[in-house]
Motif scaffolding. Structure first.
Motif, short mmCIF file in Angstrom:
data_model
loop_
_atom_site.label_atom_id
_atom_site.label_comp_id
_atom_site.label_asym_id
_atom_site.label_seq_id
_atom_site.Cartn_x
_atom_site.Cartn_y
_atom_site.Cartn_z
N GLY A 356 0.69 -1.22 -0.11
CA GLY A 356 -0.10 -0.04 0.17
C GLY A 356 0.77 1.10 0.12
N ARG A 357 2.07 1.16 -0.42
CA ARG A 357 3.09 2.45 -0.44
C ARG A 357 3.03 3.22 -1.81
N TYR A 358 1.62 3.55 -2.07
CA TYR A 358 1.29 4.08 -3.29
C TYR A 358 0.17 5.08 -3.26
N ALA A 359 -0.04 6.02 -4.05
CA ALA A 359 -1.14 7.19 -3.99
C ALA A 359 -2.26 6.21 -4.42
N ASP A 455 -5.65 -7.46 -7.30
CA ASP A 455 -5.80 -8.22 -5.94
C ASP A 455 -4.99 -7.35 -4.74
N SER A 456 -3.68 -7.22 -5.08
CA SER A 456 -3.30 -6.25 -3.91
C SER A 456 -4.08 -4.95 -3.42
N ALA A 457 -4.30 -4.23 -4.73
CA ALA A 457 -5.00 -2.87 -4.45
C ALA A 457 -6.23 -3.13 -3.78
N SER A 458 -6.94 -4.18 -4.07
CA SER A 458 -8.29 -4.38 -3.58
C SER A 458 -8.31 -4.90 -1.71
N SER A 459 -7.00 -5.46 -1.64
CA SER A 459 -6.54 -5.81 -0.36
C SER A 459 -6.33 -4.64 0.64
#
Length: 569
Positions: A356-359, A455-459
């Protein structure tokens, strides 16, 4: 068989390129009028054609030449006075495709030299410029949304001069949703993405990304004068441009603020997202750096980086272009690309996404159905599974055990019917392993990596909406199918005024206005559900669209995700 292959591919690509060529630009037409915009640094004079104002080649940084070559961009500190922006602007030095080698390479190289894929304007190191296009007569207080375009080209070539957004801008006006279009020029190839320990120590990594970031800052400082709203910026890119879009989201661990405000509020990624990458000073980029140094005649110098900076332009250009290019046997094992440097890009993009190290902003992200076919045209010596494994292992992942590549290849059905271009049966397989290689390359770089990212973004950011798609509108193209870059024909230029072009542009313009592709889009087009709802894609055809479960090749996706830490380019 080989000659037939060449003929089919040549015909397919030539047809696509010929169709893609846009109508004559304003440089080819008699300009009937000019317009001007006053900025703090001067008066910018642009051209007007067919209801669209064009301002090309506006400098946003000092020329990265001399001591500033291979250095982060420096903001412009001089007056522009009255600046002639009636042209398209310059191109940064390009890594042109070679036409050397076998017949297939030569044929494709000649075709790719056509205007859509190559830059028509002059190359110069003094290239850090912006291009702005807007509806004619836009008032300075219009507060229109801003669409910020980052061009693709494998981080090797490209320029805003290649992309005339007049039809897009006019489409926005026709939908009663006018907007301002901005494109940024950034350094490519060895001028913008050279790696190596020397580059890292000097703070000269990922210069092309820093150019893009300064372009976004220029928008914040200047776009109001063009009638744009700096608080309504959507970043959009294709291929390397789409990868750059995520990189802009991930720069500085997701800090996209500037003067207390956000640089962008939404993102669109066509054919690209996260690219797991080794650090700037790892073996492969170091090898590229060393090869460039040797070709430039700097290998005996005590300070090789200073030698590269001091080299004359042609010497440096030839040196950085002496390494393998995109459309070649090494394919998407790119010589130049963004890599973690610990500061600008603090870690591999997949790791930044997972943590989650992104805008996190609303986003649209999707792919062409046959992303890998264009990059699998040069490996006709691969005739069996063992040779396929060896190719992927030696070209892409030589530092890992071969068994991991074997495991990857084993997740792909060896039958011709299962490969890419998908759903074409036993056709379109010019050499024994073409369709399987095309499936693997397309999935690893684009299609399944997109799903892993979603998948990562939704988590990590479940409340941030995303929409995803699969384009299948060119399935009938021989050998290539719906190939990588064919969205430029359908989406950017809208050359074929069919359902796909109209629908996608409508969704995008609505997204630009409201950060929701459904809000304000015509009822002629179906509701596009968020990806997280049922993991569904909007599948676009030339005459229709439908929802598609995003679960194809799940075994391959799981293998790629489980081994992301070692599948680094």
């Amino acid at each position: 068989m080989y000659n037939l292959f060449v003929t089919l591919v040549s015909a397919a690509v030539f047809t696509s390129v010929a169709v893609a060529l846009p109508a004559p630009t304003q440089t080819q037409q008699k300009r009937a009028d000019t317009a001007s915009v006053v900025l703090p640094q001067g008066t910018i004079v642009g051209s007007v054609s067919n209801g669209v104002e064009n301002y090309g080649g506006i400098p946003f940084a000092q020329a990265p030449v001399g001591s500033l070559r291979l250095k982060p961009p420096q903001k412009l500190n001089t007056s522009l006075s009255t600046f002639d922006a009636t042209g398209l602007g310059p191109s940064c030095p390009q890594m042109f495709f070679s036409t050397d080698g076998d017949l297939l390479t030569s044929v494709l190289g000649d075709l790719i030299d056509l205007p859509l894929f190559q830059v028509a304007t002059g190359q110069t190191e003094d290239c850090l410029t912006m291009r702005v296009q807007r509806p004619a007569g836009t008032a300075a207080d219009a507060k229109l949304p801003v669409l910020f375009w980052i061009f693709g080209g494998g981080f090797e070539l490209g320029s805003p001069s290649m992309y005339d957004a007049s039809s897009l801008v006019s489409n926005g006006v026709d939908q009663d949703k006018p907007f301002v279009f901005v494109s940024v020029n950034y350094r490519v190839a060895g001028f913008g993405f050279l790696g190596g320990k020397e580059i890292l120590a000097d703070g000269a990594a990922n210069l092309g990304l820093l150019d893009q970031r300064m372009g976004l800052e220029w928008v914040q400082d200047n776009i109001e004068a063009f009638g744009g709203d700096p608080e309504k910026v959507t970043i959009w890119g294709e291929s390397a441009g789409a990868i750059s879009v995520f990189d802009q989201m991930a720069l500085y661990d997701g800090d996209n603020s500037y003067n207390g405000k956000k640089l962008f509020r939404a993102a669109i990624m066509n054919s690209g997202s996260v690219v797991p990458a080794d650090p700037v000073d790892s073996a492969r980029p170091q090898g590229i750096y060393d090869a460039v140094v040797k070709e430039a005649g700097c290998d005996g110098d005590s300070d090789t980086l200073a030698c590269l900076r001091n080299a004359d332009y042609d010497t440096f250009l030839n040196a950085v272009n002496s390494v393998p290019g995109l459309l070649s046997y090494t394919s998407v094992s790119l010589s130049y690309l963004p890599r973690p440097d610990g500061k600008v890009l603090t870690d591999s993009p997949d790791v930044l996404a997972l943590n989650g190290r992104y805008a996190a902003v609303p986003m649209i992200i999707g792919d062409q159905e046959d992303e890998g076919t264009l990059f699998s045209l040069f490996q006709s010596n691969i005739t069996n599974t063992d040779e396929l494994v060896n190719y992927i292992w030696k070209i892409f992942f030589p530092a890992i055990d071969r068994q991991y590549v074997e495991g990857l290849v084993d997740t792909y059905d060896p039958s011709v019917e299962a490969g890419s271009p998908f759903n074409t049966g036993a056709l379109n397989n010019p050499y024994p392993e073409f369709k399987r290689l095309a499936a693997i390359l397309g999935d690893m770089v684009f299609t399944l990596t997109r799903r892993v990212f979603l998948d990562s973004a939704s988590s990590v950011n479940p409340d941030v909406p995303s929409w995803s798609y699969l384009a299948s509108y060119d399935r009938g193209t021989p050998i290539l199918g719906t190939f990588h870059g064919s969205d430029l024909l359908q989406v950017f230029y809208g050359i074929l005024p069919n359902y796909a072009s109209n629908a996608i542009q409508s969704y995008y313009i609505s997204f630009l206005y409201t950060t929701d592709p459904n809000d304000g889009t015509s009822s002629n087009y179906p509701q596009w559900p968020q990806w997280k709802e049922n993991n569904e894609l909007m599948q676009f055809w030339s005459d229709k669209s439908n929802l598609l479960a995003d679960d194809f090749r799940n075994t391959s996706q799981a293998y790629i995700a489980d081994n992301a830490a070692i599948f680094l380019i």
